[in-house]
Design an enzyme around this catalytic site. Sequence first.
Site, PDB file in Angstrom:
ATOM      1  N   HIS A  52       0.829  -1.208   0.000  1.00 17.74           N
ATOM      2  CA  HIS A  52       0.000   0.000   0.000  1.00 17.74           C
ATOM      3  C   HIS A  52       0.864   1.259   0.000  1.00 17.74           C
ATOM      4  O   HIS A  52       2.062   1.206   0.285  1.00 17.74           O
ATOM      5  CB  HIS A  52      -0.907   0.021   1.231  1.00 17.74           C
ATOM      6  CG  HIS A  52      -0.157   0.127   2.523  1.00 17.74           C
ATOM      7  ND1 HIS A  52       0.401  -0.961   3.146  1.00 17.74           N
ATOM      8  CD2 HIS A  52       0.159   1.206   3.303  1.00 17.74           C
ATOM      9  CE1 HIS A  52       1.018  -0.576   4.253  1.00 17.74           C
ATOM     10  NE2 HIS A  52       0.881   0.749   4.368  1.00 17.74           N
ATOM     11  N   HIS A  58      -2.424  10.375   6.403  1.00 17.76           N
ATOM     12  CA  HIS A  58      -2.296   9.261   7.341  1.00 17.76           C
ATOM     13  C   HIS A  58      -1.651   9.712   8.645  1.00 17.76           C
ATOM     14  O   HIS A  58      -2.041   9.263   9.730  1.00 17.76           O
ATOM     15  CB  HIS A  58      -1.469   8.146   6.685  1.00 17.76           C
ATOM     16  CG  HIS A  58      -1.235   6.943   7.526  1.00 17.76           C
ATOM     17  ND1 HIS A  58      -2.225   6.338   8.261  1.00 17.76           N
ATOM     18  CD2 HIS A  58      -0.094   6.211   7.753  1.00 17.76           C
ATOM     19  CE1 HIS A  58      -1.718   5.288   8.904  1.00 17.76           C
ATOM     20  NE2 HIS A  58      -0.436   5.210   8.621  1.00 17.76           N
TER      21      HIS A  58
END
Length: 212
Positions: A52, A58
């Site tokens: 990923h 994030h």
Amino acid sequence: MTKWIDISQPLTNDMAHWPGDTPFSFSLTYTKEKTGSVNIGQMTTSLHTGTHIDAPFHYDSSGRTVDQLDLDHYIGKAFVADVSHTEKITAAVLQKFNWDNVTRILLRTALPNNPKYFPEKMPFLDPDIAPFLKEKGVTLLGVDMPSVDPPDSKTLNTHHALYEHGIHILENLMLDHVKEGYYDLIALPLAITGADGSPVRAVLGPILEGEI
């Protein structure tokens, strides 16, 4: 004809995931027998399971989300560097490589590729690699580990250092079967609006020496 090398973790119901995070699950919602025409599947997963990318959102609430990222970072020439001889990857370790024409670097570390095992300990990426990589013109760092920071880190020093130096992050690659050298990389994230990360299907195409 290019023979592409898959460097993605297979998405399976028994694959490892971050402790406490949402595991990957695939199942058939409807079968052909039930619908009379088609099978229809569904999946549930954390966006940070398997191979990923991390979007800045994030680890920074004001950072860009996946749909806002420049796709050019995830397509193009990449160098696979074998750093499996050390448990601490620093700028000094990376200095030995040839950095001509390198804007994407993938690190093959000492961590064995095992998608069904979540490691308690991983090789350490020193945050000092970030200014070094920026100096060399690198905009994408890929690793064959679940994270560029230790699993128990709360400060995510390497994440933030890379972010501050304009370097994008690709994690959980499968590189044990890949030789050091130059490749064409494709590792496109999904266009998930507002997302903090995305699964990718990462592949490499070998580049001949004269094409570098």
